[in-house]
Design an enzyme around this catalytic site. Structure first.
Site, PDB file in Angstrom:
ATOM      1  N   GLU A 169       0.782  -1.181   0.157  1.00  0.00           N
ATOM      2  CA  GLU A 169      -0.001  -0.082   0.044  1.00  0.00           C
ATOM      3  C   GLU A 169       0.809   1.309   0.120  1.00  0.00           C
ATOM      4  OE1 GLU A 169      -2.619  -0.450   3.523  1.00  0.00           O
ATOM      5  OE2 GLU A 169      -3.342  -2.548   2.308  1.00  0.00           O
ATOM      6  N   ASN A 210       2.315  -4.833  -3.537  1.00  0.00           N
ATOM      7  CA  ASN A 210       0.797  -5.503  -3.188  1.00  0.00           C
ATOM      8  C   ASN A 210      -0.080  -4.074  -2.701  1.00  0.00           C
ATOM      9  OD1 ASN A 210      -1.015  -7.665  -2.567  1.00  0.00           O
ATOM     10  ND2 ASN A 210      -0.718  -7.123  -0.231  1.00  0.00           N
TER      11      ASN A 210
HETATM   12  O1  9MR Z   1      -7.155  -8.610   8.500  1.00  0.00           O
HETATM   13  C1  9MR Z   1      -6.220  -7.897   9.110  1.00  0.00           C
HETATM   14  C2  9MR Z   1      -6.822  -7.311  10.466  1.00  0.00           C
HETATM   15  O2  9MR Z   1      -6.854  -8.398  11.129  1.00  0.00           O
HETATM   16  C3  9MR Z   1      -6.015  -6.270  11.076  1.00  0.00           C
HETATM   17  O3  9MR Z   1      -6.549  -5.860  12.194  1.00  0.00           O
HETATM   18  C4  9MR Z   1      -5.870  -5.198  10.124  1.00  0.00           C
HETATM   19  C5  9MR Z   1      -4.829  -3.978  10.785  1.00  0.00           C
HETATM   20  O4  9MR Z   1      -4.257  -2.988   9.641  1.00  0.00           O
HETATM   21  O5  9MR Z   1      -5.104  -5.622   8.890  1.00  0.00           O
HETATM   22  C6  9MR Z   1      -5.777  -6.619   7.995  1.00  0.00           C
HETATM   23  O6  9MR Z   1      -5.227  -7.016   6.944  1.00  0.00           O
HETATM   24  C7  9MR Z   1      -4.955  -6.014   6.127  1.00  0.00           C
HETATM   25  C8  9MR Z   1      -3.753  -6.315   5.341  1.00  0.00           C
HETATM   26  O7  9MR Z   1      -2.682  -6.541   6.195  1.00  0.00           O
HETATM   27  C9  9MR Z   1      -3.326  -5.638   4.268  1.00  0.00           C
HETATM   28  N1  9MR Z   1      -4.566  -5.069   3.507  1.00  0.00           N
HETATM   29  C10 9MR Z   1      -5.617  -4.799   4.019  1.00  0.00           C
HETATM   30  C11 9MR Z   1      -6.176  -5.812   4.899  1.00  0.00           C
HETATM   31  C12 9MR Z   1      -7.553  -5.608   5.549  1.00  0.00           C
HETATM   32  O8  9MR Z   1      -7.465  -4.461   6.305  1.00  0.00           O
END
Ligand code: 9MR
Length: 355
Positions: A169, A210
């Site tokens: 990101e 990504n």
């Molecule tokens: O699914 C993940 C969640 O459990 C966490 O609290 C969150 C914190 O930022 O991140 C989520 O996963 C993310 C991923 O690492 C990157 N892309 C977006 C995903 C959804 O937020």
């Protein structure tokens, strides 16, 4: 004659009594063969890894979750286990237990692993963000810290991770370089550095950039393409493009996704859909589930139709463990199985995808 009559009878029967969708899908000969029994079988057939994000606590505690994960998937990603705040919550104190558990379980169950993620602006440890904020960690030290982090984590799992999300990101929704501590303190060169360090630490791992909304956001797509071209021109080892694939049925399906993916794979990158889920405004209805199934199917088909797309990973496989309800008020039901691990129409739709 007999055969003709039987054939006619069969057609008449098919018209009069519509078979349930599952029975129709398992009819031999349709789409060139029997419908696979599960996603692992499908994965073999279409030659695309099918993965899921894994929640480590549930993996340890819930046998049903574990069984389903290991039966269905050929690839896994730690949902949170490999993030910086998880592996080094205090400076110099490493907690690899969760990440190790994901890798160990994968090795026992013939699953490849995606490492997620080395450089991100979220889920950074407090000691790091606070140190940067109060100036006690200056730019040269921050660069050393990032380098050490990458060498330690990638090195620990050297040979065990098929692909790493090296940077996550890094472009914002307006197509600008995301304003993070990395950009502010280290300048845009942090991206090339991160890829070079990761490659040195594990020369065989595929190294990815990504992002979310990359399936359709034109500004983000253009900027990300520019980053990739620039890295390639500098001979930086970048190998893959990750489309997170967080969709919602209240928005139109991103119909340009296949051509977007092609713009990246035409640069020689491999591609993966890394965090697919399809959320909806609750309550769930059969119509919404049907739309969701169609979105899932189209995403996987996009991967299957691009010969450089090698992996389709869902961001959790059961509504019992999904980030969606916690992040979007009134939304949920984003995964392919319900809270009780009962497959939803989306699961059947994935099974029907063919090369
Ligand atoms: O699914 C993940 C969640 O459990 C966490 O609290 C969150 C914190 O930022 O991140 C989520 O996963 C993310 C991923 O690492 C990157 N892309 C977006 C995903 C959804 O937020």
């Amino acid at each position: 004659m007999k055969r003709v009559l039987l054939g006619l009878a069969a057609i008449a029967l098919a018209v009069a009594v519509p078979l349930p969708a599952t029975a129709m899908q398992s009819h031999p000969g349709q789409h060139g063969g029997k419908t696979p029994d599960n996603l692992r079988e499908l994965s073999k057939k279409i030659k695309v890894y099918i993965g899921s994000a894994v929640d480590v606590a549930t993996l340890a505690d819930d046998a049903g979750y574990r069984r389903t994960l290991n039966r269905e998937f050929t690839h896994v990603t730690g949902e949170n286990a490999m993030k910086w705040s998880e592996v080094e919550p205090q400076r110099g104190q490493f907690t690899w237990e969760g990440a190790d558990a994901v890798v160990r379980n994968a090795q026992r169950n013939d699953q490849k692993v995606r490492g997620h993620t080395l450089v991100w602006h979220n889920q950074l440890p407090e000691w790091l963000t606070a140190g940067v904020a109060d100036g006690s960690i200056g730019a040269p030290e921050l660069r050393r810290i990032l380098r050490d982090h990458i060498f330690k984590e990638v090195g620990r799992y050297r040979g065990k991770i098929r692909a790493w999300d090296v940077v996550n990101e890094v472009v914002d929704d307006d197509g600008k370089m995301r304003d993070t501590i990395w950009l502010q303190k280290l300048g845009p060169g942090y991206i090339a550095d991160a890829f070079r360090w990761a490659h040195e630490a594990d020369p065989h791992a595929k190294l990815y950039i990504n992002d979310y909304n990359l399936e359709w956001n034109a500004a983000k797509i253009d900027q990300t393409l520019n980053i990739v071209k620039d890295l390639k021109a500098k001979r930086v080892p970048i190998h893959g493009i990750g489309f997170q694939g967080h969709l919602g049925i209240q928005y139109d399906y991103p119909g340009d996704f296949p051509s977007v993916m092609k713009r990246f794979t035409d640069l020689g990158l491999e591609a993966a859909i890394t965090e697919a889920d399809v959320r909806m405004v609750l309550p769930v209805t059969p119509e919404k589930l049907a739309t969701q199934a169609d979105y899932y199917k189209r995403m996987l088909q996009t991967c299957v139709d691009n010969r450089r797309c090698v992996e389709f990973t869902v961001w959790g496989f059961t509504d019992a463990h999904s980030w969606v309800p916690g992040w979007f008020d009134g939304e949920g039901a984003a995964t392919i199985m319900d809270e009780n691990l009962v497959p939803k129409p989306a699961y059947g739709a994935l099974l029907s995808v063919r090369k």
